[in-house]
Design an enzyme around this catalytic site. Sequence first.
Site, PDB file in Angstrom:
ATOM      1  N   ASP A 298       0.832  -1.195   0.000  1.00 29.71           N
ATOM      2  CA  ASP A 298       0.000   0.000   0.000  1.00 29.71           C
ATOM      3  C   ASP A 298       0.870   1.251   0.000  1.00 29.71           C
ATOM      4  O   ASP A 298       1.889   1.321   0.700  1.00 29.71           O
ATOM      5  CB  ASP A 298      -0.879  -0.023   1.253  1.00 29.71           C
ATOM      6  CG  ASP A 298      -1.924   1.053   1.271  1.00 29.71           C
ATOM      7  OD1 ASP A 298      -2.785   1.053   0.376  1.00 29.71           O
ATOM      8  OD2 ASP A 298      -1.889   1.891   2.192  1.00 29.71           O
TER       9      ASP A 298
ATOM     10  N   GLU B 198       1.589  -0.406  -5.160  1.00 30.98           N
ATOM     11  CA  GLU B 198       0.573   0.601  -5.416  1.00 30.98           C
ATOM     12  C   GLU B 198       1.308   1.932  -5.456  1.00 30.98           C
ATOM     13  O   GLU B 198       1.640   2.514  -4.421  1.00 30.98           O
ATOM     14  CB  GLU B 198      -0.494   0.640  -4.316  1.00 30.98           C
ATOM     15  CG  GLU B 198      -1.584   1.670  -4.626  1.00 30.98           C
ATOM     16  CD  GLU B 198      -2.269   2.245  -3.399  1.00 30.98           C
ATOM     17  OE1 GLU B 198      -3.396   2.733  -3.551  1.00 30.98           O
ATOM     18  OE2 GLU B 198      -1.689   2.226  -2.301  1.00 30.98           O
TER      19      GLU B 198
END
Length: 556
Positions: free
Chosen positions: A221, A282
């Site tokens: 993330d 990401e």
Amino acid sequence: MTDTATNPDVRLTTVGGEWWRTAVIYQIYPRSFADSSGDGIGDLPGVTAHLDDLASLGIDAIWLSPFQRSPQKDAGYDVADYCDVDPLFGTLADFDEMLAAAHARSIRIIVDLVPNHSSDQHAWFQAALAAGPGSPERARYMFRDGRGPNGDEAPNNWESVFGGPAWTRVTEPDGTPGQWYLHLFDASQPDFDWSNEGVQESFRDVLRFWLDRGVDGFRVDVAHGLVKQHGLPDYTPDPEAGSMGGNEAAVPYWGQPGVHDIWRDWHDVLAAYDGDRALCAEAWLPTIAQTALWVRRDEMHQAFNFEYLETDWNAGALRRVIDESLRAYGEVGAPSTWVLSNHDVVRHASRLALTADTPQGAGIGPKSPGKPDPVVGLRRARAASALMLALPGSAYLYQGEELGLPEVIELPDDVRQDPTWFRTNGERYGRDGCRVPLPWSAEGPAYGFSDTGASWLPQPAEWSALAREAQQGDPTSTLSLYETLLAERRARDLGAGTLEWFDGGSPDVLAFENGGVRVLANLGSAPVALPEGVVLAASEPLADSILPPDTTVWLA
């Protein structure tokens, strides 16, 4: 460098043979996938119960959004314990059972990891609050003194991704107003200071904890975050840009050079394990070339192709992105990792039919302008998926896209849970609309999501017709289309193939060959003639050798 936009004979090829280079990876958002306990929130046993459904779909791996222990202020992206399962989702034993069952079906498991920030309930942050300024405990996080005579002003003007200021002032142990801490997201998500060796070593331990259990990799993330520019200079973002900074250059908290050292370190941790363990970034960055820097041979293995996801439904624009992607990722020895939907963006069955701009993370709701036509949206979504799954490289699917699920637009205000909704005082709807629990059966409680009928977000009545049970065995359904595409993709090894453009007869048609399959996607408003060939798959019915608008076909 050769311009493939003017030279259709240039051949663009993936390299290497590791599984992640060609895999089709299915994202599961656990709280919305399947609920085995009846509390209205999906869980790990719910995943295990549906592994046969995913195996029959034809995927290679699953990416699980966060299921670690968390207060759930941001649906699990606020982690309080990186090495335990939140009771909402089950236990570590449930995880181990799910992992073993997936591996028994030749499905790999990728775990979501959130290293930019923790929950404010994490033991480390609670210790930092108790220890006070200048302590080793505070050095794990981005604590700073305030500006102004009494420190009453935030250290800089940074804004949270979710809206509002990115700094919160704490009350010190003696009861006085104290330092400020940085949170690029919600105030309950304090940012780590990644210059701290203790933070670095703790996350190596987290990686090894899950690798030792047998996971096949990690989706990371905010992989373009973590490192902040020295001095923390003021910065005002473009109000029209996506919330994660993908359209902006030189952001002092995104894409800093020092973050690459972290990924080289993590790469080494994974390389010590057998089985081609993978890291997927990401990383929302302004250009494909910049994103490709995250997947150099000694860093991460994949990076989501967000520029592809955000490209308009336009043949010329998509061809440019495909060419740039295969070139840029190929130059660093990585696959392009295609994606059309995930838990942070408007589902592509709605997004591709929007007639107004919607920045990433803003969402759409009852009062949004330019609402999509659902018929046009689904037609384009099916065509876009058929196009994407024919491309060389890896591809990510978001749960429910194989059912053609649209964004849920008409959610009542009082059921919304995304922090974006609250931190912007309702100015941005946020991401709840793409997170509504899946429909498994056409009838029954919660359309089969939960035996009790409980559902943490309400499901629209029209989802009855989109339920998996309703689509199974129907050759015209979106589910059957995905099953056909994935079977042909695997049988013909298209992920490891070579793309070669040819003339599709119209500027609005994308036409290429890969692995002996000729793919034509008509993104225009007029039908075009099809070349001869056996139809392997088509996103819409074909007749009289004509390719209709918003339709993709695979020919042998």
